[in-house]
Design a protein around this motif. Structure first.
Motif, PDB file in Angstrom:
ATOM      1  N   ARG A  33       7.573 -31.515  -2.259  1.00  0.00           N
ATOM      2  CA  ARG A  33       7.963 -30.037  -2.972  1.00  0.00           C
ATOM      3  C   ARG A  33       7.669 -30.354  -4.055  1.00  0.00           C
ATOM      4  NH1 ARG A  33      12.456 -30.042   1.602  1.00  0.00           N
ATOM      5  NH2 ARG A  33      11.684 -32.076   3.038  1.00  0.00           N
ATOM      6  N   LEU A  34       7.174 -28.708  -4.409  1.00  0.00           N
ATOM      7  CA  LEU A  34       6.482 -28.171  -5.400  1.00  0.00           C
ATOM      8  C   LEU A  34       7.993 -28.004  -6.405  1.00  0.00           C
ATOM      9  CD1 LEU A  34       3.631 -26.797  -5.495  1.00  0.00           C
ATOM     10  CD2 LEU A  34       4.024 -28.958  -5.990  1.00  0.00           C
ATOM     11  N   ILE A  35       8.284 -27.953  -7.696  1.00  0.00           N
ATOM     12  CA  ILE A  35       9.079 -27.368  -8.391  1.00  0.00           C
ATOM     13  C   ILE A  35       8.005 -26.241  -9.538  1.00  0.00           C
ATOM     14  CG2 ILE A  35      10.872 -27.195  -9.887  1.00  0.00           C
ATOM     15  CD1 ILE A  35      11.882 -29.952  -9.161  1.00  0.00           C
ATOM     16  N   ARG A  36       8.277 -25.059 -10.068  1.00  0.00           N
ATOM     17  CA  ARG A  36       7.868 -24.288 -10.435  1.00  0.00           C
ATOM     18  C   ARG A  36       8.862 -23.866 -11.969  1.00  0.00           C
ATOM     19  NH1 ARG A  36       4.794 -19.800  -7.022  1.00  0.00           N
ATOM     20  NH2 ARG A  36       6.664 -19.969  -5.788  1.00  0.00           N
ATOM     21  N   VAL A  37       7.931 -23.618 -12.907  1.00  0.00           N
ATOM     22  CA  VAL A  37       8.878 -23.511 -13.916  1.00  0.00           C
ATOM     23  C   VAL A  37       7.763 -22.204 -14.322  1.00  0.00           C
ATOM     24  CG1 VAL A  37       9.843 -24.262 -15.505  1.00  0.00           C
ATOM     25  CG2 VAL A  37       9.839 -25.492 -14.149  1.00  0.00           C
ATOM     26  N   SER A  38       8.679 -21.408 -15.202  1.00  0.00           N
ATOM     27  CA  SER A  38       7.948 -20.209 -16.008  1.00  0.00           C
ATOM     28  C   SER A  38       8.492 -19.384 -16.663  1.00  0.00           C
ATOM     29  CB  SER A  38       7.184 -19.553 -15.090  1.00  0.00           C
ATOM     30  OG  SER A  38       6.277 -18.501 -15.631  1.00  0.00           O
ATOM     31  N   VAL A  39       8.472 -19.128 -17.934  1.00  0.00           N
ATOM     32  CA  VAL A  39       8.890 -18.082 -18.835  1.00  0.00           C
ATOM     33  C   VAL A  39       8.348 -16.346 -18.453  1.00  0.00           C
ATOM     34  CG1 VAL A  39       9.472 -18.045 -21.250  1.00  0.00           C
ATOM     35  CG2 VAL A  39       9.902 -20.120 -20.281  1.00  0.00           C
ATOM     36  N   ALA A  40       8.851 -16.059 -18.559  1.00  0.00           N
ATOM     37  CA  ALA A  40       9.110 -14.133 -17.772  1.00  0.00           C
ATOM     38  C   ALA A  40       8.350 -14.068 -19.578  1.00  0.00           C
ATOM     39  CB  ALA A  40      10.052 -13.231 -17.894  1.00  0.00           C
ATOM     40  N   ILE A  41       7.361 -12.977 -19.279  1.00  0.00           N
ATOM     41  CA  ILE A  41       6.610 -12.652 -20.683  1.00  0.00           C
ATOM     42  C   ILE A  41       7.148 -11.219 -21.427  1.00  0.00           C
ATOM     43  CG2 ILE A  41       5.367 -10.628 -19.580  1.00  0.00           C
ATOM     44  CD1 ILE A  41       3.307 -13.080 -21.632  1.00  0.00           C
ATOM     45  N   ASP A  42       8.394 -10.764 -20.964  1.00  0.00           N
ATOM     46  CA  ASP A  42       8.328  -9.288 -21.351  1.00  0.00           C
ATOM     47  C   ASP A  42      10.441  -9.682 -21.066  1.00  0.00           C
ATOM     48  OD1 ASP A  42       9.610  -9.796 -18.270  1.00  0.00           O
ATOM     49  OD2 ASP A  42       8.552  -7.952 -17.912  1.00  0.00           O
ATOM     50  N   ARG A  43      10.722 -11.039 -21.250  1.00  0.00           N
ATOM     51  CA  ARG A  43      12.419 -10.911 -21.543  1.00  0.00           C
ATOM     52  C   ARG A  43      12.500 -12.845 -21.589  1.00  0.00           C
ATOM     53  NH1 ARG A  43      13.022  -9.121 -15.065  1.00  0.00           N
ATOM     54  NH2 ARG A  43      11.449  -8.167 -16.309  1.00  0.00           N
ATOM     55  N   PRO A  44      13.602 -12.851 -22.227  1.00  0.00           N
ATOM     56  CA  PRO A  44      14.540 -14.664 -22.666  1.00  0.00           C
ATOM     57  C   PRO A  44      15.009 -14.659 -21.560  1.00  0.00           C
ATOM     58  CG  PRO A  44      15.361 -12.426 -23.964  1.00  0.00           C
ATOM     59  CD  PRO A  44      14.738 -11.619 -23.414  1.00  0.00           C
ATOM     60  N   MET A  45      14.229 -15.412 -20.501  1.00  0.00           N
ATOM     61  CA  MET A  45      14.368 -15.527 -20.111  1.00  0.00           C
ATOM     62  C   MET A  45      13.528 -16.854 -18.825  1.00  0.00           C
ATOM     63  SD  MET A  45      16.391 -13.728 -16.278  1.00  0.00           S
ATOM     64  CE  MET A  45      14.733 -12.863 -16.318  1.00  0.00           C
ATOM     65  N   LEU A  46      13.908 -18.104 -18.426  1.00  0.00           N
ATOM     66  CA  LEU A  46      12.901 -18.678 -17.548  1.00  0.00           C
ATOM     67  C   LEU A  46      13.450 -18.878 -16.646  1.00  0.00           C
ATOM     68  CD1 LEU A  46      12.399 -22.394 -18.543  1.00  0.00           C
ATOM     69  CD2 LEU A  46      13.650 -21.977 -16.737  1.00  0.00           C
ATOM     70  N   LEU A  47      12.104 -19.386 -15.584  1.00  0.00           N
ATOM     71  CA  LEU A  47      13.045 -19.125 -14.167  1.00  0.00           C
ATOM     72  C   LEU A  47      11.888 -20.414 -13.944  1.00  0.00           C
ATOM     73  CD1 LEU A  47      12.346 -16.406 -14.814  1.00  0.00           C
ATOM     74  CD2 LEU A  47      13.615 -15.928 -12.906  1.00  0.00           C
ATOM     75  N   LEU A  48      12.906 -21.077 -12.852  1.00  0.00           N
ATOM     76  CA  LEU A  48      12.729 -22.435 -11.949  1.00  0.00           C
ATOM     77  C   LEU A  48      12.556 -22.079 -10.252  1.00  0.00           C
ATOM     78  CD1 LEU A  48      13.409 -25.853 -13.050  1.00  0.00           C
ATOM     79  CD2 LEU A  48      13.920 -25.396 -10.078  1.00  0.00           C
ATOM     80  N   SER A  49      11.677 -21.914 -10.031  1.00  0.00           N
ATOM     81  CA  SER A  49      11.653 -21.916  -8.691  1.00  0.00           C
ATOM     82  C   SER A  49      11.431 -23.709  -7.400  1.00  0.00           C
ATOM     83  CB  SER A  49      10.746 -21.633  -7.708  1.00  0.00           C
ATOM     84  OG  SER A  49      10.137 -21.364  -6.588  1.00  0.00           O
TER      85      SER A  49
END
Length: 749
Positions: free
Chosen positions: A139-155
């Motif tokens: 299973r994969l967990i992916r994490v990134s920070v949006a370039i244009d807003r102060p927000m992290l997303l984890l999938s």
């Protein structure tokens, strides 16, 4: 323009043995940042914002804190009186400085039976990827920070996640102590239908809300400000709603495109040394995360401050080396827009810099910048010798000049850089004594040498002199080219003629008996007497490039200085000393030592994440040992040191491959920018330089050392020229590409 094909490895494998946050994978959009690390069955997300400040406190500028008063105190030996001119605010019996604040952490708890198998950081799209095993399936967990807003997303698959625990910085003892000492209230918990978080109110700064929500197969974390706690919460909720509407891929679509575009622009290098390659690409990645075009100027830790304490040295702006190193690769890497957040911030500070100059030396046409300031340009504290270090101002001017020359931006050079350099020089001039037909700087420093002690000041420091002569040299060059102000040019020429270019004294390194000769001193009567982390007395070699190695006397003096510098050793160096040292070694023809300096940086000062410490990882190499203080500038400046292996710009002349250690028989680079708005690419095979291409963005004279050491074939369109000249000079047109080929014919062959 990239004329040689280089295929970078943008995916960096990551260790799963992460002991604390700075071992983690860094993510950032230039404002909001995260560190992704692991403990047991938990993904730890340390988060911060580069603009999260408690602005209260700092050094107070007293009315009697003038240069004349300070000089009289110092000359009479009253150093305690001099220190009292720079008091810091006392609050509840303790010194209060402006500081960046710790924000906190979110822990993603995974279900029993889930195991971490591997992790990697994808530089090309700004994404952390974690491979897990559950029920025998990957299973994969992916994490990134949006370039244009102060927000992290984890999938992640929903069945992987057991729960999320929010940990505001106040839940850690060191942060709680700071908050309690200085009147900051505890954060307030916020409950959401599908998540939670906290809101932190501050005495004089905006409230900050950090909220997270679980949204199907993903998690979103937002950090937003508001003039009240409720407004901050509402702003963060709106961010979470946007993420829920668009999902992981939809929210990050522009993020991935933006990262790909930045890497398409950035210079590429190839070398049969994976550690050095990783050092370069991760250095560029961190520079972008710390000074993303259009965002915030780079600080000591950028958006990656730890959660368990407020960051060391306030995570402020240190202008005596640290800010500069955070941006050194921007020039050669063809990422000049990374410099603009700094220049924009400095532009906003100009009224403060002018007021500083008026207060200190009483002039109306000057700029003065202290060495340690907050994002508003106000002194944070620390060594009072740094607040009188006018070289902070001229070093910014040097960065501005270098930007204009690398970009070929004449308008910026004339309208912005020229007046800034003048105002920096005017303050230096006001600090000079006139002694007959000569000038002197009676109160000068060499950064961090002697700290704030009586041993930290001297007359005519080489560092100050180099800064003044850089300003004079460039102001006179601009006058010669653009005829801007003949009277001011005469003034600059007068200073240049009457102020020493450096301070020298009897050579210190004596292997067998006493030998004649001079070397560069820190200031009059003060040689480099022991190991020192700041190579300020060698700044005329790099970055100010004022030493003329074609002059036999200067060449011998530099050689003697180099021997003494090597003799004193690295015993008191910090992490950020190493990349600068690598560049100095390289500029002086020691390519193998330049390479070794980077390997030492990797082994002694870098963590598994290639993030750099101030102190060494272990004892025996230097005196600064232990602790967990991460400072980002060394990991970024390492990328500049790598670029120096391929292309150097020395007093208007470009050198190619001269900085590459002889052990590397094969190497290539593509799209390295050089002074004059040239983009270079090159290829070395079987120990020989085969090809160098130069693309000119402007009408400009190219001065390049013959890269082949023999006959060079120059192709300009349909024309072909053979030459064995050591220095090749060509007038290039805007948009023209010139190709240099090795014919295989060498001098003496």
């Amino acid at each position: 323009m990239k004329a040689v094909s280089v295929k970078p490895a943008y995916e960096i494998p990551w260790t799963l043995e992460t002991r604390y946050c700075h071992d983690g994978m860094p993510l950032s959009n230039g404002v909001f940042g995260a560190l992704v690390w692991f403990q047991a069955q938990t993904v730890m997300l340390t988060i911060n914002r580069a603009d999260y400040w408690d602005h209260r406190g700092g050094t107070e500028w007293l009315e009697d804190c003038t240069y004349d008063h300070l000089k009289s105190l110092l000359q009479s030996g009253d150093f305690n009186g001099a220190r009292r001119l720079y008091p810091t605010m006392i609050m509840n019996g303790k010194e209060k400085r402006p500081t960046r604040l710790a924000m906190g952490r979110c822990d993603i708890k995974l279900k029993p039976g889930v195991t971490f198998e591997a992790a990697s950081l994808r530089l090309d799209v700004g994404e952390a990827v974690i491979s897990c095993q559950m029920d025998g399936k990957e299973r994969l967990i992916r994490v990134s920070v949006a370039i244009d807003r102060p927000m992290l997303l984890l999938s992640a698959d929903e069945e992987l996640i057991e729960g999320i625990e929010a940990k505001p910085a106040y839940s850690f003892e060191k942060v709680k102590t700071y908050f309690d000492d200085f009147g900051i209230s505890a954060p307030r918990s916020v409950q959401l239908p599908d998540g939670e978080g906290w809101v932190q109110e501050l005495p004089e700064d905006p409230a900050c809300a950090v909220l997270h929500a679980q949204q199907g197969s993903g998690i979103a974390i937002a950090a937003e400000y508001g003039d009240t706690a409720e407004h901050a919460i509402q702003a963060a909720l709106e961010r979470l709603n946007d993420a829920e509407l668009l999902g992981y891929e939809g929210t990050l679509h522009e993020t991935k495109n933006r990262w790909r575009a930045l890497w398409e622009q950035a210079a590429d290098i190839s070398l049969p040394d994976r550690n050095i390659e990783n050092m370069y690409y991760l250095g560029i990645y961190r520079m972008l995360g710390n000074s993303m075009p259009g965002k915030i100027a780079p600080t000591l830790q950028g958006p990656w401050a730890e959660e368990y304490r407020n960051p060391p040295w306030s995570c402020d702006y240190h202008f005596n080396i640290n800010v500069q190193e955070c941006l050194w690769p921007a020039y050669g890497a063809n990422l000049l827009d990374c410099l603009k957040p700094l220049f924009t911030m400095i532009d906003g500070w100009k009224p403060t810099l002018a007021r500083n100059a008026k207060r200190f030396v009483g002039i109306d046409d000057g700029y003065m910048l202290g060495h340690s300031v907050d994002e508003r340009g106000r002194p944070v504290g620390g060594m009072w010798t740094g607040t009188i270090d006018q070289a902070n101002t001229s070093w910014v001017a040097q960065m501005m000049w270098q930007y204009a020359r690398y970009a070929g931006d004449t308008e910026y050079l004339v309208n912005e850089v020229y007046p800034f350099m003048r105002k920096a020089l005017n303050v230096f001039y006001a600090m000079m004594d006139k002694e007959g037909d000569e000038y002197a700087l009676p109160v000068s420093v060499s950064p961090e040498y002697g700290g704030s002690s009586p041993n930290g000041l001297g007359r005519n420091s080489t560092f100050f002199l180099v800064n003044v002569h850089f300003l004079c040299e460039k102001l006179l060059e601009l006058e010669g080219k653009y005829r801007l102000d003949a009277d001011y040019a005469a003034f600059a020429a007068d200073v240049q003629a009457k102020l020493p270019a450096f301070t020298a004294g009897p050579r210190q390194y004596q292997e067998f008996g006493t030998k004649p000769g001079l070397e560069l001193y820190l200031w009059e009567g003060q040689p480099l007497s022991d190991s020192h982390r700041h190579h300020s007395h060698l700044a005329g070699i790099y970055p100010f490039d004022t030493m003329d190695m074609s002059d036999p006397e200067q060449r011998e003096m530099v050689s003697n200085s180099y021997k003494s510098w090597v003799d004193k050793g690295m015993g008191r160096w910090a992490g950020w000393s190493m990349p600068w040292a690598s560049i100095l070694h390289n500029r002086l023809g020691r390519a193998d030592m330049a390479l070794l300096s980077l390997h030492l940086l990797k082994d002694v000062y870098m963590m598994p994440s290639y993030a750099t410490r101030h102190n060494a990882n272990y004892g025996g190499f230097c005196q600064f040992t232990g602790g967990d203080t991460m400072q980002v500038e060394a990991s970024i400046a390492a990328a500049a040191a790598v670029l120096e292996m391929y292309v150097q710009c020395v007093r208007g002349t470009i050198r190619v491959f001269t900085g590459l250690a002889s052990r590397f028989k094969d190497a290539s680079f593509s799209g390295i920018r050089a002074e004059g708005a040239f983009l270079l690419s090159g290829l070395k095979r079987d120990g020989k330089v085969c090809l160098v291409t130069v693309f000119s963005e402007r009408e400009e004279t190219l001065r390049i050392e013959n890269p082949f050491g023999g006959m060079a074939r120059i192709r300009r369109g349909s024309r072909m020229i053979d030459t064995s000249e050591r220095l090749i000079s060509l007038e290039l047109h805007a948009g023209e590409t010139v190709v240099f080929e090795n014919t295989g014919e060498h001098e003496g062959g």
